[in-house]
Design a protein around this motif. Structure first.
Motif, PDB file in Angstrom:
ATOM      1  N   VAL A   6       3.928   5.248   5.053  1.00  0.00           N
ATOM      2  CA  VAL A   6       3.076   4.239   4.433  1.00  0.00           C
ATOM      3  C   VAL A   6       1.914   4.005   5.379  1.00  0.00           C
ATOM      4  N   ASP A   7       0.687   4.035   4.838  1.00  0.00           N
ATOM      5  CA  ASP A   7      -0.472   3.867   5.712  1.00  0.00           C
ATOM      6  C   ASP A   7      -0.570   2.415   6.190  1.00  0.00           C
ATOM      7  N   GLY A   8      -1.364   2.225   7.234  1.00  0.00           N
ATOM      8  CA  GLY A   8      -1.481   0.912   7.864  1.00  0.00           C
ATOM      9  C   GLY A   8      -2.033  -0.150   6.937  1.00  0.00           C
ATOM     10  N   GLY A   9      -2.961   0.217   6.053  1.00  0.00           N
ATOM     11  CA  GLY A   9      -3.537  -0.760   5.140  1.00  0.00           C
ATOM     12  C   GLY A   9      -2.521  -1.315   4.165  1.00  0.00           C
ATOM     13  N   THR A  10      -1.690  -0.463   3.647  1.00  0.00           N
ATOM     14  CA  THR A  10      -0.655  -0.908   2.712  1.00  0.00           C
ATOM     15  C   THR A  10       0.363  -1.790   3.423  1.00  0.00           C
ATOM     16  N   ARG A  11       0.732  -1.393   4.625  1.00  0.00           N
ATOM     17  CA  ARG A  11       1.700  -2.175   5.403  1.00  0.00           C
ATOM     18  C   ARG A  11       1.127  -3.550   5.747  1.00  0.00           C
ATOM     19  N   ALA A  12      -0.127  -3.590   6.197  1.00  0.00           N
ATOM     20  CA  ALA A  12      -0.762  -4.860   6.556  1.00  0.00           C
ATOM     21  C   ALA A  12      -0.928  -5.752   5.325  1.00  0.00           C
ATOM     22  N   GLY A  13      -1.307  -5.168   4.198  1.00  0.00           N
ATOM     23  CA  GLY A  13      -1.467  -5.947   2.979  1.00  0.00           C
ATOM     24  C   GLY A  13      -0.158  -6.532   2.492  1.00  0.00           C
ATOM     25  N   THR A  14       0.892  -5.750   2.567  1.00  0.00           N
ATOM     26  CA  THR A  14       2.209  -6.224   2.142  1.00  0.00           C
ATOM     27  C   THR A  14       2.696  -7.343   3.055  1.00  0.00           C
ATOM     28  N   LEU A  15       2.563  -7.151   4.357  1.00  0.00           N
ATOM     29  CA  LEU A  15       2.987  -8.160   5.317  1.00  0.00           C
ATOM     30  C   LEU A  15       2.164  -9.439   5.170  1.00  0.00           C
TER      31      LEU A  15
END
Length: 70
Positions: A6-15
């Motif tokens: 999972v790319d960093g943007g998706t991870r940051a957005g989810t968190l």
């Protein structure tokens, strides 16, 4: 790249979304209740640990050859 990455943007957005939705729904009463339950849990855990420690220590204590039990 694997299928589970999972790319960093998706991870940051989810968190970020998870944290913000949680903060919006928290009340002072919820925080107080959580703190109180955590304190009660810590005290119970300590008392149980202390009691079990004393029970185990007393049960498996080796008697000295002199007979004084220490």
């Amino acid at each position: 790249m694997s299928m589970t990455a999972v790319d960093g943007g998706t991870r940051a957005g989810t968190l970020g979304g998870t944290l913000l939705s949680t903060l919006v729904n928290l009340t002072g009463q919820d925080l107080l209740e959580t703190a109180l339950l955590a304190a009660v849990g810590a005290v119970v855990s300590f008392v149980v640990s202390l009691t079990l420690s004393r029970l185990v220590r007393g049960k498996w204590r080796k008697k000295s050859p002199g007979g004084d039990g220490v």
